[in-house]
Design a protein around this motif. Structure first.
Motif, PDB file in Angstrom:
ATOM      1  N   SER A 154       0.821  -1.221   0.000  1.00 12.81           N
ATOM      2  CA  SER A 154       0.000   0.000   0.000  1.00 12.81           C
ATOM      3  C   SER A 154       0.852   1.269   0.000  1.00 12.81           C
ATOM      4  N   GLN A 155       2.145   1.130   0.307  1.00 10.70           N
ATOM      5  CA  GLN A 155       3.017   2.304   0.323  1.00 10.70           C
ATOM      6  C   GLN A 155       3.715   2.520  -1.019  1.00 10.70           C
ATOM      7  N   LEU A 156       3.339   1.697  -2.025  1.00 12.94           N
ATOM      8  CA  LEU A 156       3.987   1.801  -3.336  1.00 12.94           C
ATOM      9  C   LEU A 156       3.044   2.398  -4.375  1.00 12.94           C
ATOM     10  N   SER A 157       3.623   3.032  -5.387  1.00 10.68           N
ATOM     11  CA  SER A 157       2.802   3.520  -6.509  1.00 10.68           C
ATOM     12  C   SER A 157       2.393   2.324  -7.374  1.00 10.68           C
ATOM     13  N   GLY A 158       1.449   2.552  -8.285  1.00 11.42           N
ATOM     14  CA  GLY A 158       0.996   1.481  -9.184  1.00 11.42           C
ATOM     15  C   GLY A 158       2.143   0.879  -9.980  1.00 11.42           C
ATOM     16  N   GLY A 159       3.004   1.750 -10.500  1.00  8.32           N
ATOM     17  CA  GLY A 159       4.141   1.274 -11.297  1.00  8.32           C
ATOM     18  C   GLY A 159       5.110   0.456 -10.461  1.00  8.32           C
ATOM     19  N   GLU A 160       5.322   0.907  -9.207  1.00  9.07           N
ATOM     20  CA  GLU A 160       6.224   0.161  -8.314  1.00  9.07           C
ATOM     21  C   GLU A 160       5.644  -1.209  -7.971  1.00  9.07           C
ATOM     22  N   GLN A 161       4.326  -1.229  -7.726  1.00  8.95           N
ATOM     23  CA  GLN A 161       3.689  -2.519  -7.423  1.00  8.95           C
ATOM     24  C   GLN A 161       3.859  -3.484  -8.580  1.00  8.95           C
ATOM     25  N   GLN A 162       3.757  -2.916  -9.778  1.00  6.19           N
ATOM     26  CA  GLN A 162       3.897  -3.774 -10.938  1.00  6.19           C
ATOM     27  C   GLN A 162       5.319  -4.325 -11.061  1.00  6.19           C
ATOM     28  N   ARG A 163       6.280  -3.482 -10.736  1.00  6.03           N
ATOM     29  CA  ARG A 163       7.668  -3.958 -10.792  1.00  6.03           C
ATOM     30  C   ARG A 163       7.911  -5.047  -9.746  1.00  6.03           C
ATOM     31  N   ILE A 164       7.249  -4.925  -8.589  1.00  4.68           N
ATOM     32  CA  ILE A 164       7.395  -5.969  -7.565  1.00  4.68           C
ATOM     33  C   ILE A 164       6.775  -7.281  -8.074  1.00  4.68           C
ATOM     34  N   ALA A 165       5.620  -7.140  -8.745  1.00  5.31           N
ATOM     35  CA  ALA A 165       4.988  -8.343  -9.307  1.00  5.31           C
ATOM     36  C   ALA A 165       5.918  -9.003 -10.321  1.00  5.31           C
ATOM     37  N   PHE A 166       6.627  -8.167 -11.054  1.00  6.74           N
ATOM     38  CA  PHE A 166       7.580  -8.706 -12.036  1.00  6.74           C
ATOM     39  C   PHE A 166       8.730  -9.409 -11.307  1.00  6.74           C
ATOM     40  N   ALA A 167       9.229  -8.786 -10.236  1.00 12.17           N
ATOM     41  CA  ALA A 167      10.311  -9.400  -9.446  1.00 12.17           C
ATOM     42  C   ALA A 167       9.842 -10.750  -8.895  1.00 12.17           C
ATOM     43  N   ARG A 168       8.585 -10.796  -8.458  1.00  9.34           N
ATOM     44  CA  ARG A 168       8.022 -12.033  -7.915  1.00  9.34           C
ATOM     45  C   ARG A 168       7.976 -13.133  -8.989  1.00  9.34           C
TER      46      ARG A 168
END
Ligand code: ATP
Length: 365
Positions: A136-150
């Motif tokens: 919840s502390q991340l922007s939409g783009g950052e969340q997406q990058r985390i999903a990519f890392a996952r």
């Protein structure tokens, strides 16, 4: 293509939901390091194809192999495929670190190795400093990058991306597209991406497979599909087009002439025999057509020429889109701004190279 060398090989995949055949004899392959985009309208079977490859559904028939090894019957977690689906929602109650670590914990990777590999994956997406944050502390783009890392932390052999940009606004989509492309270039993983957006497919795919109603209609490099669509459907799906319904076809020197009722004659390159007897349409992209002051006399060699009247022009900054009445049809053109004097009612001549006329059969409206 040498099929023995293909990294992902999909042969004759069929899947039904009850009586409804969602994918019908889908076959294609992807080379190591290659990016293939599955492109098609909503409901054409893109996600179903991806789910079969991921192992979330078991196809009624067909065969899926990765690196020469058949995986059709393997449970999903044994396939070592990185997945980022439409709803890439991160686990909201877990930190970024734990989100990325999840797949490794499931695989019982030792703790020390988990730490190193999560660090590596976060480095790839340049978010190491966010490891302790909550989603919840991340922007939409950052969340997406985390999903990519996952998706990549398990060091997958193959990456499946289903509409990875669907949750983002238009501007962020463009930024993320460029970022994703850069990440993928660096990783050199075979990638299969699903999208319904032709720009996205062309920007990301080395090749595109265009799907409709459960079947692949055409597969090839973006440029080839755009220039040489094999059907009206593929031609129209990939971009703006003028579609002239045609009647007769006759040899005209080194070209063929086709008759467009209510418009006149158009020249095209001579089609192969198997197409010649079933040609139904001539397709011309708006940006291929030049607009000239009304000229008298015949066409220059190698060019088509049609006379018409400018009906409407829309100024769009770098380009103008104009509508020209030619006999009983309206022709769309896209031209550089200064090429068009936007006065409606003006007599004009349209001109385009003979090889920019694409002849299309009538089997696949
Ligand atoms: P979209 O771009 O909208 O996600 P898609 O091309 O990915 O579409 P699929 O999700 O593969 O399409 O669905 C293909 C067809 O199968 C659709 O007509 C859909 O309604 C149907 N379908 C998908 N999942 C199911 C299901 N679980 N049960 C019944 N029908 C389904």
């Amino acid at each position: 293509m040498d099929r023995a060398m293909s990294y992902l090989q999909v042969d004759g995949l069929i899947h039904k939901y009850g009586d409804f055949t969602a994918i019908d004899d889908v076959s294609f392959s992807i080379e190591a390091g290659e990016r293939l985009c599955l492109l098609g309208p909503s409901g054409c079977g893109k996600t179903t194809t991806l789910q079969a490859i991921a192992g979330f559904i078991q196809p009624a028939s067909g065969r899926i192999s990765v690196a020469g090894e058949e995986i059709t019957g393997l449970p999903s977690e044994k396939r070592n495929i990185g997945i980022m689906f439409q709803n890439y929602a991160l686990f909201p109650h877990m930190t970024v670190f734990e989100n990325v670590a999840f797949g490794l914990r499931m695989r019982q990777v030792p703790r020390r190795e988990i730490k190193a590999r999560v660090g590596e994956a976060l480095k790839v997406v340049r978010l190491e400093h966010k490891a302790r944050n909550m989603p919840s502390q991340l922007s939409g783009g950052e969340q997406q990058r985390i999903a990519f890392a996952r998706a990549i932390v398990i060091r997958p052999r193959l990456l499946l991306l289903d509409e990875p940009f669907s949750n983002l606004d238009a501007r962020l989509r463009l930024t993320m597209r460029a970022e994703l492309l850069e990440l993928l270039e660096g990783l050199d993983i075979a990638t299969l991406m699903v999208t319904h957006d032709q720009d996205e497919a062309m920007a990301i795919g080395h090749r595109i497979a265009v799907m409709r109603a459960g079947r692949i209609r055409q597969i090839g490099a973006p440029r080839d599909l755009y220039r040489h669509p094999n059907s009206r459907f593929v031609g129209e799906f990939l971009g703006e087009s003028n579609l002239f319904p045609i009647q007769g076809l006759r040899a005209a020197g080194s070209h063929v002439a086709v008759d467009v009722p209510g418009v006149g004659e158009i020249l095209a390159e001579t089609p192969p025999d198997d197409l010649a007897h079933r040609v139904r349409y001539a397709l011309v992209r708006p940006e291929k057509i030049r607009i000239l002051p009304r000229a008298e006399g015949g066409a220059a060699a190698g060019f088509n020429r049609l006379n018409g009247t400018l009906e409407h022009a829309t100024f769009l900054g770098p380009r103008v889109e104009a509508r020209i009445r030619v006999g009983e049809m309206q022709v769309q053109i896209a031209a550089e701004t200064d090429a068009v004097d936007p006065a409606p009612g003006q007599p004009v001549t349209l001109s385009w190279p003979v090889d920019a006329t694409v002849l299309i059969g009538g089997d696949d409206d």
